[in-house]
Design an enzyme around this catalytic site. Sequence first.
Site, PDB file in Angstrom:
ATOM      1  N   GLN A   1      47.249  16.435 -67.286  1.00  0.00           N
ATOM      2  CA  GLN A   1      46.812  17.329 -66.192  1.00  0.00           C
ATOM      3  C   GLN A   1      45.695  18.260 -66.385  1.00  0.00           C
ATOM      4  OE1 GLN A   1      49.450  19.215 -63.314  1.00  0.00           O
ATOM      5  NE2 GLN A   1      48.859  21.339 -64.103  1.00  0.00           N
TER       6      GLN A   1
ATOM      7  N   CYS B   1      48.356  17.012 -71.952  1.00  0.00           N
ATOM      8  CA  CYS B   1      47.180  16.331 -71.740  1.00  0.00           C
ATOM      9  C   CYS B   1      46.565  15.926 -70.564  1.00  0.00           C
ATOM     10  CB  CYS B   1      47.053  15.396 -72.829  1.00  0.00           C
ATOM     11  SG  CYS B   1      46.795  15.797 -74.653  1.00  0.00           S
TER      12      CYS B   1
ATOM     13  N   LEU C   1      38.284  12.623 -72.098  1.00  0.00           N
ATOM     14  CA  LEU C   1      38.453  12.755 -70.877  1.00  0.00           C
ATOM     15  C   LEU C   1      38.625  11.770 -70.026  1.00  0.00           C
ATOM     16  CD1 LEU C   1      36.528  16.154 -70.116  1.00  0.00           C
ATOM     17  CD2 LEU C   1      38.752  15.873 -71.053  1.00  0.00           C
TER      18      LEU C   1
HETATM   19  P1  NAD Z   1      49.049  22.756 -80.441  1.00  0.00           P
HETATM   20  O1  NAD Z   1      49.309  23.733 -79.441  1.00  0.00           O
HETATM   21  O2  NAD Z   1      50.335  21.886 -80.764  1.00  0.00           O
HETATM   22  O3  NAD Z   1      48.464  23.000 -81.872  1.00  0.00           O
HETATM   23  C1  NAD Z   1      47.386  23.910 -81.913  1.00  0.00           C
HETATM   24  C2  NAD Z   1      47.640  24.763 -83.127  1.00  0.00           C
HETATM   25  O4  NAD Z   1      46.337  25.323 -83.468  1.00  0.00           O
HETATM   26  C3  NAD Z   1      48.638  25.792 -82.883  1.00  0.00           C
HETATM   27  O5  NAD Z   1      49.733  25.703 -83.988  1.00  0.00           O
HETATM   28  C4  NAD Z   1      47.966  27.147 -83.116  1.00  0.00           C
HETATM   29  O6  NAD Z   1      48.486  28.410 -83.456  1.00  0.00           O
HETATM   30  C5  NAD Z   1      46.874  26.672 -83.938  1.00  0.00           C
HETATM   31  N1  NAD Z   1      45.468  27.603 -83.569  1.00  0.00           N
HETATM   32  C6  NAD Z   1      44.753  28.098 -82.686  1.00  0.00           C
HETATM   33  N2  NAD Z   1      43.704  28.823 -82.958  1.00  0.00           N
HETATM   34  C7  NAD Z   1      43.727  28.869 -84.331  1.00  0.00           C
HETATM   35  C8  NAD Z   1      42.880  29.687 -85.062  1.00  0.00           C
HETATM   36  N3  NAD Z   1      41.817  30.271 -84.706  1.00  0.00           N
HETATM   37  N4  NAD Z   1      43.184  29.343 -86.521  1.00  0.00           N
HETATM   38  C9  NAD Z   1      44.170  28.519 -86.964  1.00  0.00           C
HETATM   39  N5  NAD Z   1      44.922  28.069 -86.050  1.00  0.00           N
HETATM   40  C10 NAD Z   1      44.798  28.139 -84.917  1.00  0.00           C
HETATM   41  O7  NAD Z   1      48.245  21.703 -79.730  1.00  0.00           O
HETATM   42  P2  NAD Z   1      48.080  20.067 -79.820  1.00  0.00           P
HETATM   43  O8  NAD Z   1      49.081  19.350 -78.894  1.00  0.00           O
HETATM   44  O9  NAD Z   1      48.021  19.618 -81.268  1.00  0.00           O
HETATM   45  O10 NAD Z   1      46.543  19.666 -79.461  1.00  0.00           O
HETATM   46  C11 NAD Z   1      45.441  20.199 -79.949  1.00  0.00           C
HETATM   47  C12 NAD Z   1      44.387  19.579 -79.288  1.00  0.00           C
HETATM   48  O11 NAD Z   1      44.374  17.987 -79.268  1.00  0.00           O
HETATM   49  C13 NAD Z   1      43.988  19.812 -77.900  1.00  0.00           C
HETATM   50  O12 NAD Z   1      42.644  19.912 -77.630  1.00  0.00           O
HETATM   51  C14 NAD Z   1      44.618  18.590 -77.216  1.00  0.00           C
HETATM   52  O13 NAD Z   1      44.193  18.363 -75.944  1.00  0.00           O
HETATM   53  C15 NAD Z   1      44.266  17.704 -78.061  1.00  0.00           C
HETATM   54  N6  NAD Z   1      45.061  16.329 -78.241  1.00  0.00           N
HETATM   55  C16 NAD Z   1      46.606  16.339 -77.959  1.00  0.00           C
HETATM   56  C17 NAD Z   1      47.379  15.256 -77.787  1.00  0.00           C
HETATM   57  C18 NAD Z   1      48.945  15.251 -77.803  1.00  0.00           C
HETATM   58  O14 NAD Z   1      49.323  14.644 -77.474  1.00  0.00           O
HETATM   59  N7  NAD Z   1      49.459  16.723 -77.844  1.00  0.00           N
HETATM   60  C19 NAD Z   1      46.621  14.067 -78.015  1.00  0.00           C
HETATM   61  C20 NAD Z   1      45.315  13.905 -78.099  1.00  0.00           C
HETATM   62  C21 NAD Z   1      44.513  15.146 -78.164  1.00  0.00           C
HETATM   63  C1  UDX Z   2      48.476  11.142 -73.487  1.00  0.00           C
HETATM   64  C2  UDX Z   2      47.639   9.589 -73.872  1.00  0.00           C
HETATM   65  O1  UDX Z   2      48.454   8.396 -73.497  1.00  0.00           O
HETATM   66  C3  UDX Z   2      47.056   9.729 -75.214  1.00  0.00           C
HETATM   67  O2  UDX Z   2      46.363   8.662 -75.399  1.00  0.00           O
HETATM   68  C4  UDX Z   2      46.294  11.039 -75.270  1.00  0.00           C
HETATM   69  O3  UDX Z   2      45.846  11.176 -76.724  1.00  0.00           O
HETATM   70  C5  UDX Z   2      47.064  12.210 -74.965  1.00  0.00           C
HETATM   71  O4  UDX Z   2      47.625  12.289 -73.866  1.00  0.00           O
HETATM   72  P1  UDX Z   2      51.103  11.655 -74.099  1.00  0.00           P
HETATM   73  O5  UDX Z   2      50.904  12.637 -72.793  1.00  0.00           O
HETATM   74  O6  UDX Z   2      51.564  12.217 -75.349  1.00  0.00           O
HETATM   75  O7  UDX Z   2      49.591  10.927 -74.205  1.00  0.00           O
HETATM   76  O8  UDX Z   2      52.026  10.591 -73.491  1.00  0.00           O
HETATM   77  P2  UDX Z   2      51.839   9.342 -72.526  1.00  0.00           P
HETATM   78  O9  UDX Z   2      52.544   7.992 -73.241  1.00  0.00           O
HETATM   79  O10 UDX Z   2      50.444   8.729 -72.257  1.00  0.00           O
HETATM   80  O11 UDX Z   2      52.511   9.672 -71.332  1.00  0.00           O
HETATM   81  C6  UDX Z   2      52.147  10.848 -70.427  1.00  0.00           C
HETATM   82  C7  UDX Z   2      53.056  11.041 -69.381  1.00  0.00           C
HETATM   83  O12 UDX Z   2      52.966   9.661 -68.353  1.00  0.00           O
HETATM   84  C8  UDX Z   2      54.658  11.185 -69.450  1.00  0.00           C
HETATM   85  O13 UDX Z   2      55.212  12.052 -68.643  1.00  0.00           O
HETATM   86  C9  UDX Z   2      55.055   9.753 -69.161  1.00  0.00           C
HETATM   87  O14 UDX Z   2      56.445   9.689 -68.757  1.00  0.00           O
HETATM   88  C10 UDX Z   2      54.262   9.306 -68.001  1.00  0.00           C
HETATM   89  N1  UDX Z   2      54.114   8.012 -67.840  1.00  0.00           N
HETATM   90  C11 UDX Z   2      53.299   7.126 -68.593  1.00  0.00           C
HETATM   91  C12 UDX Z   2      54.775   7.435 -66.518  1.00  0.00           C
HETATM   92  O15 UDX Z   2      55.215   7.885 -65.834  1.00  0.00           O
HETATM   93  N2  UDX Z   2      54.553   6.018 -66.145  1.00  0.00           N
HETATM   94  C13 UDX Z   2      53.758   5.262 -67.242  1.00  0.00           C
HETATM   95  O16 UDX Z   2      53.776   4.098 -67.079  1.00  0.00           O
HETATM   96  C14 UDX Z   2      53.335   5.574 -68.294  1.00  0.00           C
END
Ligand code: NAD
Ligand code: UDX
Length: 464
Positions: free
Chosen positions: A280, A278, A223
């Site tokens: 927000q 992520c 976080l």
């Molecule tokens: P996502 O919504 O793309 O994927 C989550 C998946 O989990 C979905 O396909 C959903 O169907 C599945 N799911 C939910 N409940 C389930 C259950 N009980 N059994 C089986 N499948 C189930 O989400 P995401 O973007 O991959 O994010 C997952 C986590 O990782 C979140 O906590 C997010 O904050 C974190 N995270 C995301 C990013 C990113 O860039 N997207 C980066 C770092 C961390």
């Molecule tokens: C972010 C974190 O970077 C990553 O480490 C974490 O695991 C998930 O959240 P992500 O949201 O995939 O990754 O993309 P990121 O490159 O961080 O951009 C987030 C938002 O900030 C985008 O909308 C991007 O356009 C904006 N951004 C980023 C800016 O407006 N200015 C910048 O200089 C950088």
Amino acid sequence: KTKVKNICCIGAGYVGGPTMAVIAQKNPDIKVTVVDINAERIAAWNHNDLDQLPIYEPGLDDVVLEARNRNLFFSTDVDAAIDAADMIFISVNTPTKTYGKGKGMAADLKYIELCARQIAKVAKTDKIVVEKSTLPVRTAQTIKSILQNTGNGVKFQILSNPEFLAEGTAVQDLMAPDRVLIGGEQTELGMKAIAALVDVYSSWVPIENILTTNLWSSELSKLTANAFLAQRVSSINALSELCEVTGADVDEVANAIGKDSRIGPKFLKSSVGFGGSCFQKDILNLVYIAKSYGLNEVADYWEQVIIMNDYQKHRFAAKIIQTLYNTISGKKIAFLGWAFKKDTNDTRESAAIYVADQLIEEQANIVVYDPKVTAQQMQSDLNYLNTRSETENETFLTTIVDPYETCKDAHAIAVLTEWDEFKAYDWQRIYEAMQKPAFVFDGRGVLDHEQLRTIGFQVYAIGK
Ligand code: NAD
Ligand code: UDX
């Protein structure tokens, strides 16, 4: 020493899919099964045509091609995968709560709890359970309490292993992470579990880049990292408006401060506002946690990052309306880009959604081109805001798959995503087909504004 042989990952999303694909590619001797309740998503992961994978990430197709059906499997049989695994990653979504206590702030942990209960029910042998999802600090306690009270004698160790990949560069970030973070209980068994996961990553990550901590530090670091990153964007965006009224140029300011090695040059690009699933969500969660401990000043401090970001999106839309003589009703406004950043098809919390919504309130006709986002996705993003009926949204927001057609007869173009291809367009041709005066609002600072002005465009760019 525990050697992991069989991994299960619950959740085949933006994190579970790419992360497990890379773990499997780098550990051919470990069987990795990614499971999801969403059958359509699993089918897409198994699709022969790699263009049909459910998420778009540069380089992901090659990794999947190499590992899939060798030691990487995608399945809907959650129970079977849990049963067979010695290490289980939980990588399900943890969205902001939309109901009840903490609505609009706290992370909704119902999917996490469901996973824990399912593991508790199915497991017949000892397991290491890894939190891959981003979670509020102390969630491991909740998971432990659910797992330990099953009464079937199975022993669980819980690790926190947050994921730091960014979308659009997921494969690159996974291949060469700045660090891997693993938190666990500081007991003999906890340390053994940590070592087992370190072993998985050390197949390709240098050992000095693998950090191990206690559980709570690891959970809170995730976080914190996102809060710091988002804060940089809000900080530069806050200055962008000051640049506009004073004649300073935000890119010049960013470059000048970024040369200070204590500040550093990255993540200082002023924009229409950060989006993505992520930033927000995680800051709201941090604010909620702080408040729940009575730390109101801490909560207010971080909440300001979100307030600034909302303001930046709103300000961009207001600028368009004002520049177009305060009447945009019936005017065509072309959007270049809908994704929250380039090189992804993800649109969650994209600034484009909020800007479109505000312009549609003024009855503008928004026509969008994005190289990777489907029309259906755009409609569903707008409908999710619940501002007006779905039929109205369909009338006011349309999609064209050709950028030149998108811009034809438009009064203005707004750049909402920094896709590289936008720079290479024939801007003379675009200009000729537009209404005059032809306006460009560059929400990403990516176009050549001098060139556009020479052609005849009226250009507004953030922070200039
Ligand atoms: P996502 O919504 O793309 O994927 C989550 C998946 O989990 C979905 O396909 C959903 O169907 C599945 N799911 C939910 N409940 C389930 C259950 N009980 N059994 C089986 N499948 C189930 O989400 P995401 O973007 O991959 O994010 C997952 C986590 O990782 C979140 O906590 C997010 O904050 C974190 N995270 C995301 C990013 C990113 O860039 N997207 C980066 C770092 C961390
Ligand atoms: C972010 C974190 O970077 C990553 O480490 C974490 O695991 C998930 O959240 P992500 O949201 O995939 O990754 O993309 P990121 O490159 O961080 O951009 C987030 C938002 O900030 C985008 O909308 C991007 O356009 C904006 N951004 C980023 C800016 O407006 N200015 C910048 O200089 C950088």
